[in-house]
Design a protein around this motif. Structure first.
Motif, PDB file in Angstrom:
ATOM      1  N   VAL A   1       6.475  -2.242  -5.781  1.00 34.26           N
ATOM      2  CA  VAL A   1       6.872  -1.058  -5.016  1.00 34.26           C
ATOM      3  C   VAL A   1       7.625  -0.124  -5.965  1.00 34.26           C
ATOM      4  O   VAL A   1       8.727  -0.441  -6.398  1.00 34.26           O
ATOM      5  CB  VAL A   1       7.766  -1.412  -3.810  1.00 34.26           C
ATOM      6  CG1 VAL A   1       8.088  -0.161  -3.008  1.00 34.26           C
ATOM      7  CG2 VAL A   1       7.118  -2.483  -2.942  1.00 34.26           C
ATOM      8  N   SER A   2       6.981   1.000  -6.288  1.00 28.87           N
ATOM      9  CA  SER A   2       7.596   1.979  -7.178  1.00 28.87           C
ATOM     10  C   SER A   2       7.108   3.363  -6.787  1.00 28.87           C
ATOM     11  O   SER A   2       5.918   3.563  -6.569  1.00 28.87           O
ATOM     12  CB  SER A   2       7.224   1.701  -8.637  1.00 28.87           C
ATOM     13  OG  SER A   2       7.739   2.717  -9.483  1.00 28.87           O
ATOM     14  N   ALA A   3       8.031   4.310  -6.705  1.00 27.20           N
ATOM     15  CA  ALA A   3       7.663   5.683  -6.386  1.00 27.20           C
ATOM     16  C   ALA A   3       6.830   6.298  -7.510  1.00 27.20           C
ATOM     17  O   ALA A   3       6.104   7.255  -7.294  1.00 27.20           O
ATOM     18  CB  ALA A   3       8.916   6.520  -6.127  1.00 27.20           C
TER      19      ALA A   3
ATOM     20  N   PHE B   1       3.714   3.897 -13.153  1.00 28.47           N
ATOM     21  CA  PHE B   1       4.524   2.768 -13.621  1.00 28.47           C
ATOM     22  C   PHE B   1       4.114   1.496 -12.895  1.00 28.47           C
ATOM     23  O   PHE B   1       3.960   0.442 -13.498  1.00 28.47           O
ATOM     24  CB  PHE B   1       6.012   3.072 -13.405  1.00 28.47           C
ATOM     25  CG  PHE B   1       6.927   2.024 -13.961  1.00 28.47           C
ATOM     26  CD1 PHE B   1       6.857   1.645 -15.280  1.00 28.47           C
ATOM     27  CD2 PHE B   1       7.885   1.422 -13.152  1.00 28.47           C
ATOM     28  CE1 PHE B   1       7.708   0.681 -15.797  1.00 28.47           C
ATOM     29  CE2 PHE B   1       8.736   0.471 -13.657  1.00 28.47           C
ATOM     30  CZ  PHE B   1       8.653   0.092 -14.983  1.00 28.47           C
ATOM     31  N   GLY B   2       3.905   1.589 -11.575  1.00 28.31           N
ATOM     32  CA  GLY B   2       3.444   0.441 -10.809  1.00 28.31           C
ATOM     33  C   GLY B   2       2.103  -0.055 -11.312  1.00 28.31           C
ATOM     34  O   GLY B   2       1.876  -1.263 -11.442  1.00 28.31           O
ATOM     35  N   LYS B   3       1.202   0.869 -11.633  1.00 28.00           N
ATOM     36  CA  LYS B   3      -0.124   0.488 -12.136  1.00 28.00           C
ATOM     37  C   LYS B   3      -0.021  -0.138 -13.523  1.00 28.00           C
ATOM     38  O   LYS B   3      -0.786  -1.044 -13.862  1.00 28.00           O
ATOM     39  CB  LYS B   3      -1.052   1.691 -12.138  1.00 28.00           C
ATOM     40  CG  LYS B   3      -1.461   2.090 -10.727  1.00 28.00           C
ATOM     41  CD  LYS B   3      -2.315   3.339 -10.710  1.00 28.00           C
ATOM     42  CE  LYS B   3      -2.588   3.724  -9.260  1.00 28.00           C
ATOM     43  NZ  LYS B   3      -3.251   4.994  -9.128  1.00 28.00           N
TER      44      LYS B   3
ATOM     45  N   ASP C   1       3.560   2.906  -3.294  1.00 29.52           N
ATOM     46  CA  ASP C   1       4.512   3.865  -3.845  1.00 29.52           C
ATOM     47  C   ASP C   1       5.538   4.380  -2.848  1.00 29.52           C
ATOM     48  O   ASP C   1       6.208   5.385  -3.099  1.00 29.52           O
ATOM     49  CB  ASP C   1       3.785   5.025  -4.513  1.00 29.52           C
ATOM     50  CG  ASP C   1       2.903   5.811  -3.559  1.00 29.52           C
ATOM     51  OD1 ASP C   1       2.968   5.570  -2.336  1.00 29.52           O
ATOM     52  OD2 ASP C   1       2.148   6.671  -4.046  1.00 29.52           O
ATOM     53  N   SER C   2       5.672   3.682  -1.715  1.00 33.58           N
ATOM     54  CA  SER C   2       6.685   4.111  -0.750  1.00 33.58           C
ATOM     55  C   SER C   2       7.177   2.930   0.073  1.00 33.58           C
ATOM     56  O   SER C   2       6.499   1.910   0.194  1.00 33.58           O
ATOM     57  CB  SER C   2       6.113   5.170   0.193  1.00 33.58           C
ATOM     58  OG  SER C   2       5.162   4.593   1.066  1.00 33.58           O
TER      59      SER C   2
END
Length: 144
Positions: A3-5, A9-11, A29-30
């Protein structure tokens, strides 16, 4: 689940973890998307970015603990983030300080998944002498 906005970065984390062949990763992302996901999938671990908008990290982490008590929570956060002391007090199964090394992420996930009684906190960092990938939340812009 990551979980990252910052979806890039999450990918990046998703690609690194899936490249090991040990993990299948979903990126959201939320906070709202994470809540929907935990209602349908029993994740064993969630990696949470402390820089979620609106300071929703601790509320999301608490809800995740209520809905999926066996799910391990790993948080990545810079020590300069105002929420850092609250994250430490929350005692996630793993805590990574930004920036972190891929080796540290893998070690943290392994320890979190091996621990039968979360929560547990992890502080400090270690030096990895082998070549490693440094993970930061600064993702270069996509080419046009």
């Amino acid at each position: 689940m990551v979980v990252s906005a910052l979806s890039e970065f999450g990918k990046l984390i998703q690609n690194m973890l899936e490249d090991t062949g040990l993990y299948k990763v979903m990126v959201v992302d939320s906070e709202q998307e994470a809540i929907l996901c935990i209602q349908t999938v029993a994740f064993s671990i969630a990696i949470l970015d402390a820089e979620l908008p609106g300071g929703s990290l601790l509320a999301l982490a608490s809800l995740m603990r209520q809905k999926l008590p066996k799910m391990r929570l790993v948080v990545f956060c810079s020590e300069t983030n105002p929420v850092y002391p609250a994250v430490v007090a929350f005692q996630p199964a793993g805590l990574l300080k930004k920036p972190f090394l891929l080796a540290d992420l893998l070690e943290t996930l392994t320890k979190a998944l091996q621990n039968p009684n979360p929560p547990q906190s992890r502080s400090g960092s270690r030096t990895v002498k082998a070549a490693s990938t440094l993970v930061t939340s600064e993702v270069p812009p996509a080419p046009e």
